[in-house]
Design an enzyme around this catalytic site. Structure first.
Site, PDB file in Angstrom:
ATOM      1  N   ILE A   1       0.842  -1.212   0.000  1.00 26.29           N
ATOM      2  CA  ILE A   1       0.000   0.000   0.000  1.00 26.29           C
ATOM      3  C   ILE A   1       0.873   1.257   0.000  1.00 26.29           C
TER       4      ILE A   1
ATOM      5  N   LEU B   1      12.939  -2.409   4.297  1.00 29.59           N
ATOM      6  CA  LEU B   1      13.089  -3.437   3.255  1.00 29.59           C
ATOM      7  C   LEU B   1      13.156  -4.823   3.893  1.00 29.59           C
ATOM      8  N   THR B   2      12.076  -5.170   4.598  1.00 26.18           N
ATOM      9  CA  THR B   2      11.898  -6.554   5.039  1.00 26.18           C
ATOM     10  C   THR B   2      11.545  -7.374   3.796  1.00 26.18           C
TER      11      THR B   2
ATOM     12  N   ALA C   1       4.304   1.615   7.680  1.00 27.74           N
ATOM     13  CA  ALA C   1       5.204   0.487   7.969  1.00 27.74           C
ATOM     14  C   ALA C   1       4.597  -0.432   9.021  1.00 27.74           C
TER      15      ALA C   1
ATOM     16  N   THR D   1       7.699  -4.223  15.478  1.00 24.16           N
ATOM     17  CA  THR D   1       7.476  -3.165  14.484  1.00 24.16           C
ATOM     18  C   THR D   1       6.160  -2.420  14.723  1.00 24.16           C
TER      19      THR D   1
ATOM     20  N   THR E   1      -6.164  -0.953  10.217  1.00 27.11           N
ATOM     21  CA  THR E   1      -6.956  -2.003   9.575  1.00 27.11           C
ATOM     22  C   THR E   1      -8.304  -2.195  10.266  1.00 27.11           C
ATOM     23  N   ASP E   2      -9.275  -2.734   9.517  1.00 26.56           N
ATOM     24  CA  ASP E   2     -10.575  -3.076  10.121  1.00 26.56           C
ATOM     25  C   ASP E   2     -10.459  -4.301  11.038  1.00 26.56           C
ATOM     26  N   GLU E   3      -9.325  -5.026  10.959  1.00 25.38           N
ATOM     27  CA  GLU E   3      -9.217  -6.275  11.729  1.00 25.38           C
ATOM     28  C   GLU E   3      -9.170  -6.015  13.233  1.00 25.38           C
TER      29      GLU E   3
ATOM     30  N   TYR F   1      -1.540 -10.287  14.719  1.00 24.57           N
ATOM     31  CA  TYR F   1      -1.461  -9.114  13.848  1.00 24.57           C
ATOM     32  C   TYR F   1      -2.457  -8.048  14.288  1.00 24.57           C
TER      33      TYR F   1
ATOM     34  N   LYS G   1      -1.877  -4.238  15.825  1.00 27.29           N
ATOM     35  CA  LYS G   1      -2.384  -3.004  15.191  1.00 27.29           C
ATOM     36  C   LYS G   1      -3.332  -2.262  16.154  1.00 27.29           C
TER      37      LYS G   1
ATOM     38  N   ASN H   1     -14.533 -15.789   0.506  1.00 27.29           N
ATOM     39  CA  ASN H   1     -13.265 -16.089  -0.172  1.00 27.29           C
ATOM     40  C   ASN H   1     -13.450 -16.956  -1.411  1.00 27.29           C
TER      41      ASN H   1
ATOM     42  N   ASP I   1      -8.057 -24.969   8.162  1.00 27.88           N
ATOM     43  CA  ASP I   1      -8.379 -23.563   8.426  1.00 27.88           C
ATOM     44  C   ASP I   1      -7.254 -22.871   9.194  1.00 27.88           C
TER      45      ASP I   1
ATOM     46  N   HIS J   1      -9.514 -17.992  12.872  1.00 29.03           N
ATOM     47  CA  HIS J   1      -9.867 -17.305  11.625  1.00 29.03           C
ATOM     48  C   HIS J   1     -11.120 -16.442  11.776  1.00 29.03           C
TER      49      HIS J   1
HETATM   50  P1  NAD Z   1       3.302  -4.725   3.455  1.00 27.79           P
HETATM   51  O1  NAD Z   1       3.629  -5.871   4.358  1.00 27.79           O
HETATM   52  O2  NAD Z   1       3.124  -4.987   2.000  1.00 27.79           O
HETATM   53  O3  NAD Z   1       4.440  -3.599   3.572  1.00 27.79           O
HETATM   54  C1  NAD Z   1       4.977  -3.194   4.792  1.00 27.79           C
HETATM   55  C2  NAD Z   1       6.202  -2.333   4.514  1.00 27.79           C
HETATM   56  O4  NAD Z   1       6.724  -1.896   5.777  1.00 27.79           O
HETATM   57  C3  NAD Z   1       7.331  -3.092   3.810  1.00 27.79           C
HETATM   58  O5  NAD Z   1       7.860  -2.299   2.762  1.00 27.79           O
HETATM   59  C4  NAD Z   1       8.360  -3.320   4.910  1.00 27.79           C
HETATM   60  O6  NAD Z   1       9.700  -3.369   4.410  1.00 27.79           O
HETATM   61  C5  NAD Z   1       8.133  -2.097   5.786  1.00 27.79           C
HETATM   62  N1  NAD Z   1       8.551  -2.353   7.186  1.00 27.79           N
HETATM   63  C6  NAD Z   1       8.253  -3.425   7.956  1.00 27.79           C
HETATM   64  N2  NAD Z   1       8.838  -3.294   9.160  1.00 27.79           N
HETATM   65  C7  NAD Z   1       9.496  -2.106   9.155  1.00 27.79           C
HETATM   66  C8  NAD Z   1      10.258  -1.410  10.128  1.00 27.79           C
HETATM   67  N3  NAD Z   1      10.476  -1.914  11.344  1.00 27.79           N
HETATM   68  N4  NAD Z   1      10.774  -0.211   9.791  1.00 27.79           N
HETATM   69  C9  NAD Z   1      10.586   0.326   8.546  1.00 27.79           C
HETATM   70  N5  NAD Z   1       9.866  -0.299   7.588  1.00 27.79           N
HETATM   71  C10 NAD Z   1       9.320  -1.509   7.905  1.00 27.79           C
HETATM   72  O7  NAD Z   1       2.020  -4.063   4.100  1.00 27.79           O
HETATM   73  P2  NAD Z   1       0.785  -3.343   3.359  1.00 27.79           P
HETATM   74  O8  NAD Z   1      -0.192  -4.378   2.953  1.00 27.79           O
HETATM   75  O9  NAD Z   1       1.301  -2.394   2.365  1.00 27.79           O
HETATM   76  O10 NAD Z   1       0.148  -2.540   4.590  1.00 27.79           O
HETATM   77  C11 NAD Z   1       0.573  -1.206   4.880  1.00 27.79           C
HETATM   78  C12 NAD Z   1      -0.196  -0.709   6.087  1.00 27.79           C
HETATM   79  O11 NAD Z   1      -1.586  -0.746   5.828  1.00 27.79           O
HETATM   80  C13 NAD Z   1       0.031  -1.566   7.344  1.00 27.79           C
HETATM   81  O12 NAD Z   1       0.109  -0.704   8.449  1.00 27.79           O
HETATM   82  C14 NAD Z   1      -1.218  -2.436   7.417  1.00 27.79           C
HETATM   83  O13 NAD Z   1      -1.513  -2.780   8.755  1.00 27.79           O
HETATM   84  C15 NAD Z   1      -2.258  -1.497   6.828  1.00 27.79           C
HETATM   85  N6  NAD Z   1      -3.399  -2.137   6.163  1.00 27.79           N
HETATM   86  C16 NAD Z   1      -3.196  -3.108   5.220  1.00 27.79           C
HETATM   87  C17 NAD Z   1      -4.297  -3.663   4.560  1.00 27.79           C
HETATM   88  C18 NAD Z   1      -4.130  -4.692   3.463  1.00 27.79           C
HETATM   89  O14 NAD Z   1      -5.118  -5.212   2.955  1.00 27.79           O
HETATM   90  N7  NAD Z   1      -2.902  -4.999   3.018  1.00 27.79           N
HETATM   91  C19 NAD Z   1      -5.589  -3.240   4.882  1.00 27.79           C
HETATM   92  C20 NAD Z   1      -5.746  -2.241   5.861  1.00 27.79           C
HETATM   93  C21 NAD Z   1      -4.647  -1.688   6.486  1.00 27.79           C
HETATM   94  P1  TYD Z   2      -5.362 -12.481   3.592  1.00 32.43           P
HETATM   95  O1  TYD Z   2      -5.145 -12.038   2.191  1.00 32.43           O
HETATM   96  O2  TYD Z   2      -4.244 -13.159   4.317  1.00 32.43           O
HETATM   97  O3  TYD Z   2      -5.918 -11.226   4.401  1.00 32.43           O
HETATM   98  P2  TYD Z   2      -6.548 -11.162   5.912  1.00 32.43           P
HETATM   99  O4  TYD Z   2      -6.333 -12.441   6.609  1.00 32.43           O
HETATM  100  O5  TYD Z   2      -5.748 -10.047   6.502  1.00 32.43           O
HETATM  101  O6  TYD Z   2      -8.002 -10.852   5.715  1.00 32.43           O
HETATM  102  O7  TYD Z   2      -6.575 -13.496   3.592  1.00 32.43           O
HETATM  103  C1  TYD Z   2      -7.850 -13.106   3.100  1.00 32.43           C
HETATM  104  C2  TYD Z   2      -8.802 -14.261   3.343  1.00 32.43           C
HETATM  105  O8  TYD Z   2      -8.390 -15.366   2.522  1.00 32.43           O
HETATM  106  C3  TYD Z   2      -8.771 -14.768   4.781  1.00 32.43           C
HETATM  107  O9  TYD Z   2     -10.107 -15.147   5.145  1.00 32.43           O
HETATM  108  C4  TYD Z   2      -7.891 -16.004   4.724  1.00 32.43           C
HETATM  109  C5  TYD Z   2      -8.114 -16.526   3.311  1.00 32.43           C
HETATM  110  N1  TYD Z   2      -6.958 -17.231   2.692  1.00 32.43           N
HETATM  111  C6  TYD Z   2      -7.142 -18.493   2.108  1.00 32.43           C
HETATM  112  O10 TYD Z   2      -8.266 -19.046   2.097  1.00 32.43           O
HETATM  113  N2  TYD Z   2      -6.057 -19.100   1.527  1.00 32.43           N
HETATM  114  C7  TYD Z   2      -4.810 -18.550   1.522  1.00 32.43           C
HETATM  115  O11 TYD Z   2      -3.853 -19.194   1.015  1.00 32.43           O
HETATM  116  C8  TYD Z   2      -4.648 -17.242   2.113  1.00 32.43           C
HETATM  117  C9  TYD Z   2      -3.296 -16.572   2.121  1.00 32.43           C
HETATM  118  C10 TYD Z   2      -5.761 -16.619   2.679  1.00 32.43           C
END
Ligand code: NAD
Ligand code: TYD
Length: 352
Positions: free
Chosen positions: A11, A33-34, A80, A98, A132-134, A158, A162, A257, A288, A292
């Site tokens: 994101i 850059l993890t 991050a 983190t 996040t909504d989680e 997770y 958050k 899903n 599962d 979950h």
């Molecule tokens: P991502 O895992 O793709 O990216 C995380 C980034 O943070 C990576 O580039 C990583 O290198 C960097 N990072 C991790 N630890 C770090 C540290 N200690 N210092 C500096 N950088 C660090 O995550 P994403 O999916 O892009 O999510 C970004 C944000 O949005 C997160 O806070 C996540 O909780 C939130 N979010 C994600 C989703 C989703 O669907 N992916 C939905 C809602 C909110």
């Molecule tokens: P995910 O993309 O990991 O997002 P989140 O758990 O943060 O919602 O998973 C989305 C949904 O898909 C979640 O209900 C778990 C399910 N899932 C699978 O069924 N198979 C998979 O291999 C993965 C990664 C997720």
């Protein structure tokens, strides 16, 4: 100038690209850059003076303090995080470090910097926390979607980490007056998404003829938002959101899903037919995820009412764009499927 953390992730990377597509305001991008951070996502910005990339950890107080003093940003956008629920089940420690400690370090550095600003700078400064909504936990089938007033009931390491970070951000506003805003968004999808999450995993596995692992009965429901719509929501909140408030961001797009997986299979059948047969033949139900969450759904009326924001993409338009992107970027996918990625796939799926 703004400071973005985690801007090489999914994101954050889309946000950096989206921001510089439409504005000339420079970005300092702090990312450790993890495994989830990928500079290839930002390759189109090579040589662009509006983007300053710094590899570093948000837990490094000296580094964060130096960056703030040197670049004097008008806002911090905090993306991050460790973001994958399944990884948090296998190794929660990094999530606490983190997501909780890192947010604390950033808040403390932001507070010291903000207090050093002149009155006009203090007035306009923003700390935007991306969450996040989680954090709200799991809904029953007939429950109303999550509003901002929903109690926090996180269920995974997770979401608990958050939730803790959201509480810290709230406390730094109430106690110290730090000008914060938090957004809690639903599941994102789109380009540059690391293929450990549901949608990109299904696309890359299908194209490789590998099983499509659906957890449990496949009836867990998520609300899906195209990532560029999340970026526009964050821009709207940064520009006009009220201090100390939270805004829920979602796509009005609840889907089980298994429906997501079948939609991806159907579109791939049309866009890249497999001579071996329909992609749905690869769907495999597996054990599962522990704990979950059954259903997430977002009530996004507050951000619409106050800031006139709503998503542009429907799920149908967004998922088609996403699949087109993955079909056109097989090199990006191949590069992220490194040895470490294969180790993770073995850890998560071998015992299911
Ligand atoms: P991502 O895992 O793709 O990216 C995380 C980034 O943070 C990576 O580039 C990583 O290198 C960097 N990072 C991790 N630890 C770090 C540290 N200690 N210092 C500096 N950088 C660090 O995550 P994403 O999916 O892009 O999510 C970004 C944000 O949005 C997160 O806070 C996540 O909780 C939130 N979010 C994600 C989703 C989703 O669907 N992916 C939905 C809602 C909110
Ligand atoms: P995910 O993309 O990991 O997002 P989140 O758990 O943060 O919602 O998973 C989305 C949904 O898909 C979640 O209900 C778990 C399910 N899932 C699978 O069924 N198979 C998979 O291999 C993965 C990664 C997720």
């Amino acid at each position: 100038m703004i400071l973005v953390t985690g801007g090489a992730g999914f994101i954050g990377g889309n946000f950096v690209l989206d921001w510089l597509d439409s504005l000339d305001e420079p970005i300092v991008n702090l990312d450790k850059l993890t495994y989830a951070g990928n500079l290839e996502t930002l390759a189109s910005l090579a040589g662009d003076p509006r983007h300053v990339f710094v590899q570093g950890d948000i837990c490094d107080r000296d580094l964060v303090g130096r960056l703030l003093a040197e670049h004097r940003p008008r806002a911090i956008l905090h993306f991050a995080a460790e973001s994958h629920v399944d990884r948090s089940i296998h190794g929660p420690g990094e999530f606490i470090r983190t997501n909780v400690e890192g947010t604390f370090v950033l808040l403390e550095a932001a507070r010291a910097y903000w207090q050093s600003l002149d009155p006009a700078g203090r007035e306009s400064f923003r700390f935007h926390h991306v969450s996040t909504d989680e954090v709200y936990g799991s809904l029953g089938p007939d429950d109303p979607p999550f509003a901002e007033s929903h109690p926090y009931e996180p269920n995974s390491p997770y979401s608990a980490s958050k939730a803790a970070s959201d509480h810290l951000v709230r406390a730094w506003h109430h106690t110290y007056g730090l000008p914060v805003i938090t957004t809690n968004c639903s599941n994102n999808y789109g380009p540059f998404h690391f293929p450990e999450k549901l949608i990109p995993l299904m696309i890359v596995n299908a194209l490789a003829g590998r099983p499509l692992p659906v957890y449990g009965d496949g009836r867990n429901v998520r609300d899906w938002l195209y990532v560029r719509d999340h970026c526009s929501a964050i821009r709207a909140v940064l520009a006009g959101g009220r201090l100390g408030e939270t805004y829920n961001v979602g796509g009005w797009n609840e889907k089980p899903n298994v429906e997501i997986v079948m939609t991806i299979c159907g579109l791939l059948d049309e866009m890249r037919p497999d001579p071996a047969g329909p992609y749905a033949r690869l769907v495999t139900y597996v054990a599962d995820r522990p704990g979950h969450d059954r259903r997430y759904a977002i009530d996004a009326r507050k951000i619409e009412r106050e800031l006139d924001w709503r998503p542009v993409e429907t799920f149908e338009s967004g998922i088609r764009k996403t699949i087109e992107w993955y079909l056109a970027h097989s090199g990006w996918v191949a590069n992220v499927q490194s040895g470490a990625y294969r180790d993770w796939v073995a850890t998560n799926y071998a015992s299911r």
